[in-house]
Write a protein that holds these residues in place. Structure first.
Motif, PDB file in Angstrom:
ATOM      1  N   GLY A  21      51.616  51.300  88.270  1.00  0.00           N
ATOM      2  CA  GLY A  21      51.783  50.261  87.611  1.00  0.00           C
ATOM      3  C   GLY A  21      52.212  49.247  86.010  1.00  0.00           C
ATOM      4  N   ALA A  22      51.716  49.031  85.562  1.00  0.00           N
ATOM      5  CA  ALA A  22      51.869  48.496  84.462  1.00  0.00           C
ATOM      6  C   ALA A  22      50.787  48.805  83.808  1.00  0.00           C
ATOM      7  N   GLY A  23      51.604  49.550  82.383  1.00  0.00           N
ATOM      8  CA  GLY A  23      50.590  50.101  81.586  1.00  0.00           C
ATOM      9  C   GLY A  23      50.511  51.719  81.817  1.00  0.00           C
ATOM     10  N   GLY A  24      50.592  52.059  82.992  1.00  0.00           N
ATOM     11  CA  GLY A  24      50.437  53.726  83.529  1.00  0.00           C
ATOM     12  C   GLY A  24      51.370  54.281  83.123  1.00  0.00           C
ATOM     13  N   SER A  25      51.818  56.042  83.824  1.00  0.00           N
ATOM     14  CA  SER A  25      53.410  56.641  84.251  1.00  0.00           C
ATOM     15  C   SER A  25      52.418  57.029  85.142  1.00  0.00           C
ATOM     16  N   ARG A  48      60.481  51.352  82.546  1.00  0.00           N
ATOM     17  CA  ARG A  48      60.846  51.053  81.525  1.00  0.00           C
ATOM     18  C   ARG A  48      59.520  51.053  80.723  1.00  0.00           C
ATOM     19  N   GLY A  49      59.487  51.964  79.172  1.00  0.00           N
ATOM     20  CA  GLY A  49      58.751  51.117  77.986  1.00  0.00           C
ATOM     21  C   GLY A  49      57.650  52.157  78.391  1.00  0.00           C
ATOM     22  N   HIS A  50      57.475  52.355  79.548  1.00  0.00           N
ATOM     23  CA  HIS A  50      56.295  53.415  80.353  1.00  0.00           C
ATOM     24  C   HIS A  50      56.197  54.792  79.853  1.00  0.00           C
ATOM     25  N   GLY A  51      55.494  55.765  79.528  1.00  0.00           N
ATOM     26  CA  GLY A  51      56.026  57.056  80.055  1.00  0.00           C
ATOM     27  C   GLY A  51      56.859  57.784  78.854  1.00  0.00           C
ATOM     28  N   LYS A  52      57.278  58.329  79.781  1.00  0.00           N
ATOM     29  CA  LYS A  52      58.817  59.423  78.938  1.00  0.00           C
ATOM     30  C   LYS A  52      59.715  58.161  79.024  1.00  0.00           C
ATOM     31  N   SER A  53      59.655  56.804  79.568  1.00  0.00           N
ATOM     32  CA  SER A  53      61.242  56.488  79.768  1.00  0.00           C
ATOM     33  C   SER A  53      61.560  54.823  78.140  1.00  0.00           C
ATOM     34  N   LYS A  54      60.480  55.102  77.481  1.00  0.00           N
ATOM     35  CA  LYS A  54      60.415  54.630  76.084  1.00  0.00           C
ATOM     36  C   LYS A  54      61.728  54.542  75.720  1.00  0.00           C
ATOM     37  N   GLN A  55      62.372  55.174  76.450  1.00  0.00           N
ATOM     38  CA  GLN A  55      64.083  55.936  75.204  1.00  0.00           C
ATOM     39  C   GLN A  55      64.852  54.240  76.066  1.00  0.00           C
ATOM     40  N   PRO A 140      44.622  42.300  69.551  1.00  0.00           N
ATOM     41  CA  PRO A 140      45.313  43.277  69.548  1.00  0.00           C
ATOM     42  C   PRO A 140      45.817  43.973  71.070  1.00  0.00           C
ATOM     43  N   TYR A 141      46.774  43.977  71.454  1.00  0.00           N
ATOM     44  CA  TYR A 141      46.949  44.103  72.773  1.00  0.00           C
ATOM     45  C   TYR A 141      46.373  44.862  73.916  1.00  0.00           C
ATOM     46  N   MET A 142      46.061  46.121  72.812  1.00  0.00           N
ATOM     47  CA  MET A 142      45.026  47.162  73.968  1.00  0.00           C
ATOM     48  C   MET A 142      43.708  46.749  73.858  1.00  0.00           C
ATOM     49  N   LYS A 170      47.841  53.047  75.925  1.00  0.00           N
ATOM     50  CA  LYS A 170      47.851  52.707  75.103  1.00  0.00           C
ATOM     51  C   LYS A 170      49.564  53.507  74.003  1.00  0.00           C
ATOM     52  N   LYS A 171      49.983  54.421  75.191  1.00  0.00           N
ATOM     53  CA  LYS A 171      51.360  55.016  74.911  1.00  0.00           C
ATOM     54  C   LYS A 171      52.488  53.621  74.575  1.00  0.00           C
ATOM     55  N   VAL A 172      52.110  52.741  75.424  1.00  0.00           N
ATOM     56  CA  VAL A 172      53.198  51.881  75.509  1.00  0.00           C
ATOM     57  C   VAL A 172      53.372  50.447  74.163  1.00  0.00           C
ATOM     58  N   ALA A 173      54.193  51.041  73.831  1.00  0.00           N
ATOM     59  CA  ALA A 173      54.682  50.307  72.526  1.00  0.00           C
ATOM     60  C   ALA A 173      54.020  48.659  72.909  1.00  0.00           C
ATOM     61  N   GLN A 174      53.882  48.016  71.989  1.00  0.00           N
ATOM     62  CA  GLN A 174      53.288  46.850  71.450  1.00  0.00           C
ATOM     63  C   GLN A 174      54.393  45.734  71.891  1.00  0.00           C
ATOM     64  N   LYS A 175      55.777  45.865  71.904  1.00  0.00           N
ATOM     65  CA  LYS A 175      56.865  44.735  71.988  1.00  0.00           C
ATOM     66  C   LYS A 175      56.976  44.895  73.497  1.00  0.00           C
ATOM     67  N   GLU A 176      57.043  46.147  73.915  1.00  0.00           N
ATOM     68  CA  GLU A 176      57.229  46.511  75.276  1.00  0.00           C
ATOM     69  C   GLU A 176      55.489  45.551  76.061  1.00  0.00           C
ATOM     70  N   PHE A 177      54.772  45.616  75.413  1.00  0.00           N
ATOM     71  CA  PHE A 177      53.696  45.161  76.869  1.00  0.00           C
ATOM     72  C   PHE A 177      53.626  43.146  76.200  1.00  0.00           C
ATOM     73  N   MET A 178      54.603  43.137  75.244  1.00  0.00           N
ATOM     74  CA  MET A 178      54.281  41.325  75.357  1.00  0.00           C
ATOM     75  C   MET A 178      55.674  41.297  76.255  1.00  0.00           C
ATOM     76  N   ARG A 179      56.643  42.365  76.628  1.00  0.00           N
ATOM     77  CA  ARG A 179      57.348  41.973  77.190  1.00  0.00           C
ATOM     78  C   ARG A 179      56.695  42.591  78.417  1.00  0.00           C
ATOM     79  N   TRP A 180      56.443  43.100  78.738  1.00  0.00           N
ATOM     80  CA  TRP A 180      55.845  43.018  80.789  1.00  0.00           C
ATOM     81  C   TRP A 180      54.739  42.191  80.802  1.00  0.00           C
ATOM     82  N   PHE A 181      54.405  41.321  79.869  1.00  0.00           N
ATOM     83  CA  PHE A 181      53.057  39.940  79.879  1.00  0.00           C
ATOM     84  C   PHE A 181      53.818  38.945  80.642  1.00  0.00           C
TER      85      PHE A 181
END
Length: 266
Positions: A21-25, A48-55, A140-142, A170-181
């Protein structure tokens, strides 16, 4: 392409694809791997944006994306590995992606196991989404994510699953969190469409008896959709694969084996 891990039993064994789910990996499935790999080939993806898919998110450099984009990421991995058809296991928002995949490519879906399925947003969930959108740029998004996790998984029994998701988030970047939100704007019409359309694909809903926000909608949907079944796991909240892993594994594996018996690992 998404980061993924595979565990292969044999060329003949069916594939099971796990979608978090969102925020997991993919790490949230650590209590499932040992039991499932005895019977099935496993594919675990990091969205995308989670775990090792940040790249992947960084390379695409997209301002926004939608549920179809995220779903097609999963299909790209299936194509890369030559997996034509598979069983899919999801938790929380991952169940929406699996359901969407069954619309985009129904021929690829053997069955669906929906843990902590999100079928409809009740009043409390809609209020949470509204509050989140109002304050997402002010706090803060967290803080928001931790607050949401506590509302959805409030009991002491849910502490392990709640903390696991918060620590992964916590491993998800804030910009990525905003995209998911921003995807929350798309959820209501998408869920309404899913509710109205019956895929006929064998579907098992595994829900915790303490999943107060989402269980009632699933109890309703199985009365309208064919080939859909609900099993309620006792003493469990929203993230039932972590709260009660033994029950989750036993019920899910039995369901899959009844659909396509798999050879045991050598």
């Amino acid at each position: 392409m998404l980061h993924y891990k595979t565990h292969q039993v044999s060329d003949e064994a069916p594939w099971v694809v796990f979608v978090h789910g969102a925020g997991g990996s993919s790490s949230i499935w650590f209590m499932q791997i040992k039991e499932f790999v005895k019977h099935f080939n496993l594919l675990l993806v990091d969205l995308r944006g989670h775990g090792k898919s940040k790249q992947l998110a960084a390379m695409k450099n997209e301002r926004n994306y939608n549920f179809e984009d995220i779903t097609r990421d999963i299909l790209d991995v299936l194509d890369e590995l030559g997996i034509r058809k598979a069983h899919f296991v999801g938790i929380s928002l991952g169940t929406i992606l699996i359901r969407n995949l069954s619309e985009l490519a129904p021929e690829r879906v053997e069955s669906m196991i929906m843990g902590g399925a999100i079928i409809r947003l009740n009043v409390r969930a809609k209020v949470l989404v509204t509050v989140g959108n109002l304050f997402k740029r002010m706090v803060p998004y967290m803080w928001l994510y931790s607050f949401f996790a506590w509302i959805i998984m409030p009991k002491a029994r849910h502490r392990q699953s709640r903390m696991l998701f918060v620590n992964e988030a916590k491993k998800v970047a804030q910009k990525e969190f905003m995209r998911w939100f921003k995807l929350t704007y798309q959820i209501n019409p998408l869920l309404k469409y899913f509710e109205e359309k019956d895929t006929g694909i064998p579907t098992l809903y595994l829900m915790g008896d303490q999943d107060y926000m989402f269980l009632p909608a699933v109890e309703y949907i199985i009365t309208r959709h064919t080939n859909s079944y609900l099993q309620v796991i006792g003493n469990s909240g929203h993230v039932c694969n972590i709260d009660q892993p033994r029950e989750f594994n036993t019920r899910a594996i039995k369901f899959l084996q009844e659909l396509s018996p798999a050879p045991a690992a050598a």
